[in-house]
Every structure is written in C-alpha cells, then in structure tokens.
Design a protein around this motif. Structure first.
Motif: not given
Length: 261
Positions: A204-217, A219-230
């Motif tokens: 979970k924290s890894g995904g949140e780090w990704g949203l802060l540090h990885l390119p905008q393109n 973000h949607a994939l990471i956000q959906n993964a986080l939503q699915s995980y929690v």
C-alpha cells in the motif's frame, strides 16, 4: 497490527502458548511481520506471517506435535492462512544468506502434510531466500509476540541480500502483471522505492510512493491497483494489458541495473 489484533488476537495468543509449551527453553522468540505488522492487514486477503527463533535443532517428534497444532490453528486463520518459519538463532544474528530453516508452513504445503506427514517433517527444511525479506521487515516493523527483542535476535540484512530476495517476486512482472495486476504493480513500486530512496514499504505504501514519484501517465494504473488492494473483498479492475506491461517493463528497466550481480 490493529486489524490483525481485532480479528486474530486469540489465535496469535494460542499459537504463542502452544509454541512455548512445545519448544520450552529452546524458544528464543516469536515475531510477527508482513501486513499485520506494517499496518495494512486486510482480513479477506492477508495472511498472518510469523518467524519463530530457536536455540537448537528441533527433534522430529516435537516438529510433528507442533505441526498438528498449526494445521488446526490454520483453520481459524484468515482465508490466506498462516505462514511461518522456524529458524535457529545462529543464522539470524549474524545474518546468513540464503538462510537455513528448521521448519516451514504455509497453506501451499497442506496437501503434502495430509498425504505424508512423516515426509513433511523429515524434508521440510533447507534454505529460503525469502527470509532475507522477512527479516528486513521484522527489523523495520516487526512485533514481538514473545521472547527477546528484535535488536537482540536479528542482525542486519545487507542490501544486496534483500534485493536478491525480493527480485524473485518481480522478475517475471511482464507476464505476471496480467494475472495479478494489483500485487505486481504495488510490488514494483515498493521495490523501486527501496532502490531509489532506501525505503522499506508495504505494498500500500509502495503504491502511494509511486503516485508521488512516478510519471503522471502511470498514476491511473497505480491508483486502480491501490483501490483494488484496499477494498474488501478485493475488487477486480479493468486495465489495458498493453499499458500494464509497458509499466512493468519500465519499472524493471529501472530496477534491473541496480540489482546485485
């Protein structure tokens, strides 16, 4: 371990009591790690991860009695079950890699146990590279259920050992992301966070780090993964296979050159 405490406090207490009764003075400590220790435990999809540390080798008769109890306790565990290993103190501090273990259990091995308990007891030992990752988590987040402190029990895990250990989870990310998208996406994020920033994170924290540090393109994939995980139960999410594999390839390209050779 708020959620783990609420749902499984009695189970952990019983496991601790049984371990103390059977292992007696040989038992140095019992340590909780994984999502239950990192504050992201999900009752429907997290397992309970434990490490037991002992002074000396365990007789087969004691292993047999221990496993009989663990199989029963596993029935009351989360759907993903218990995962535990017993390791001798001499391999924990100073740390030895790959790490030898006395006994291991996870639900993946239940059929073996049911078919031939004697074979299980005699052959479920060896070395396990995953223990480098488990010990790293214990050193950062672990919870003592019984026994000596973490500082007394576990030595430092060198960075190269931890990286080699976690590489197994992501090395086939290009293929695996199509079958387990949330797990792979978040795992890739937390591995890169460790390589770039030295951070030891949950998925979970890894995904949140990704949203802060990885390119905008991405973000949607990471956000959906986080939503699915929690979400409970875990929600499937629609994703583009092409974009998912592009993400995996991009992350591996950043991670692979920095791995130990």
């Amino acid at each position: 371990m708020e959620k783990a405490s609420i749902y499984y406090k009695e189970l952990l207490s019983e496991l601790t009591s049984i371990s103390r009764q059977l292992l007696k003075e040989n038992l140095i400590g019992i340590y909780l790690h994984g999502s239950a220790a990192m504050g992201c435990f999900q009752p429907d999809k997290s397992d309970l991860d434990l490490i037991l540390v002992v002074k000396h080798s365990i007789p087969d008769a004691v292993k047999m009695a221990f496993m009989e109890h663990i199989i029963k306790l596993n029935e009351a565990a989360p759907p993903k079950g218990l995962e535990l290993s017993i390791i001798k103190q001499e391999f924990c501090n100073p740390f030895l890699y790959p790490t030898p273990f006395e006994l291991h259990f996870s639900p993946a091995h239940i059929d073996w146990w049911k078919e031939n308990p004697k074979s299980y007891i005699e052959n479920m030992n060896g070395t396990d590279k995953d223990l480098a990752a488990h010990f790293t988590i214990i050193n950062a987040y672990g919870i003592v259920l019984f026994g000596n402190s973490i500082k007394e029990t576990f030595g430092n895990v060198p960075k190269e050992c931890y990286l080699d250990s976690i590489w197994a989870d992501i090395q086939n990310a290009h293929e695996d992301i199509l079958e387990h998208p949330a797990y792979i996406i978040l795992n890739l994020c937390r591995v890169l966070a460790y390589i770039k920033d030295g951070l030891i994170l949950s998925k979970k924290s890894g995904g949140e780090w990704g949203l802060l540090h990885l390119p905008q393109n991405h973000h949607a994939l990471i956000q959906n993964a986080l939503q699915s995980y929690v979400s409970e139960p875990e929600e499937a999410f629609p994703f583009s296979s092409y974009k998912a594999q592009l993400f995996a390839d991009n992350m591996l390209a950043q991670i692979r050159p920095l791995l130990p050779t």
